[in-house]
Design a protein around this motif. Sequence first.
Motif, mmCIF file in Angstrom:
data_model
loop_
_atom_site.group_PDB
_atom_site.id
_atom_site.type_symbol
_atom_site.label_atom_id
_atom_site.label_comp_id
_atom_site.label_asym_id
_atom_site.label_seq_id
_atom_site.Cartn_x
_atom_site.Cartn_y
_atom_site.Cartn_z
ATOM 1 N N GLU A 1 -0.805 -0.965 1.183
ATOM 2 C CA GLU A 1 -2.043 -0.941 0.396
ATOM 3 C C GLU A 1 -2.847 0.321 0.678
ATOM 4 N N GLN A 2 -2.838 0.754 1.940
ATOM 5 C CA GLN A 2 -3.567 1.971 2.299
ATOM 6 C C GLN A 2 -2.955 3.203 1.623
ATOM 7 N N ILE A 3 -1.628 3.269 1.596
ATOM 8 C CA ILE A 3 -0.953 4.390 0.930
ATOM 9 C C ILE A 3 -1.280 4.402 -0.556
ATOM 10 N N ALA A 4 -1.315 3.210 -1.162
ATOM 11 C CA ALA A 4 -1.657 3.112 -2.582
ATOM 12 C C ALA A 4 -3.067 3.618 -2.838
ATOM 13 N N ARG A 5 -4.003 3.293 -1.927
ATOM 14 C CA ARG A 5 -5.387 3.772 -2.097
ATOM 15 C C ARG A 5 -5.458 5.294 -1.971
ATOM 16 N N TRP A 6 -4.716 5.831 -1.014
ATOM 17 C CA TRP A 6 -4.679 7.290 -0.878
ATOM 18 C C TRP A 6 -4.145 7.939 -2.152
ATOM 19 N N SER A 7 -3.097 7.345 -2.718
ATOM 20 C CA SER A 7 -2.459 7.920 -3.908
ATOM 21 C C SER A 7 -3.372 7.884 -5.120
ATOM 22 N N GLN A 8 -4.317 6.954 -5.134
ATOM 23 C CA GLN A 8 -5.261 6.888 -6.242
ATOM 24 C C GLN A 8 -6.327 7.972 -6.121
ATOM 25 N N LYS A 9 -6.639 8.350 -4.879
ATOM 26 C CA LYS A 9 -7.677 9.358 -4.660
ATOM 27 C C LYS A 9 -7.127 10.780 -4.644
#
Length: 263
Positions: free
Chosen positions: A172-180
């Motif tokens: 989930e953290q990687i997904a959040r990084w990828s959105q930003k």
Amino acid sequence: MVPRGTVSTVKNYKRGNITAAFGVDLFIHGSTSIPNLLLKLYKDMGISDTEMMLLIQLFRLFTEENNYLPSADLLYEHLSGNIAQINRDLENLISNGMLKITDFYDAERDIVIQGYDFEPIFEKLSEIWACARVKQHEAIKKITENKLKKPFNLYKSFEKEFGRPLSPMEIEQIARWSQKMPPVMVLEALRRAVMLGKHNFKYIDSILLEWEKNNFLTPEQVEDYDRQFKMKHNDNKKTPSNGRRKTNQNDDKKNMLESLYMS
């Protein structure tokens, strides 16, 4: 008085009931159904506005009045253009393969009559529709593949460097990084953290926060920033005239990264 055996086509309405009379006539006269797809794509098919209006009247006369081959004079009564314009539009529709004149069998009268055939226009419409659907599916496929591909590479890269499967919270953290940030920047942050032996998400997050604050979106921007930092750092550092221990390029890089991102 209406003679016996005949039907009057005019109905007497009560005074003041004109709205109801209009509603009845509206219902009796019916409606002409034009596919929304045709209204949406007719310009892509090379049909002008006046030609489209002409087609609508041809549809109406065909279905409402069983008039398969209306004259230009009759069409003129229902269109704003002059007869010359109507004839030009008819010729264009036929020459461009949108209409053709064909034979129809009238079962009631047991005769063959000529009329406008609308099959070509719907064949052309189906071709335009099919091409649009292919492009739409290709666009959806490309977007889907990119969405799947980028996180997949990121997850696999993290698992490879960490030497273990990722937890749901880490994914989930990687997904959040990828959105930003662009995924390539997340990979770059991972590479730098591994170089410093920092196999933890908190440190990677601090790198990405620093890049986000400086609006860095490409590795090249980061490298340029690193070079400027290194030059400034070397200018401010007092270098002994002798006895300095030589370091290799990797050590210099590691020391610089420590100065940049490690407190």
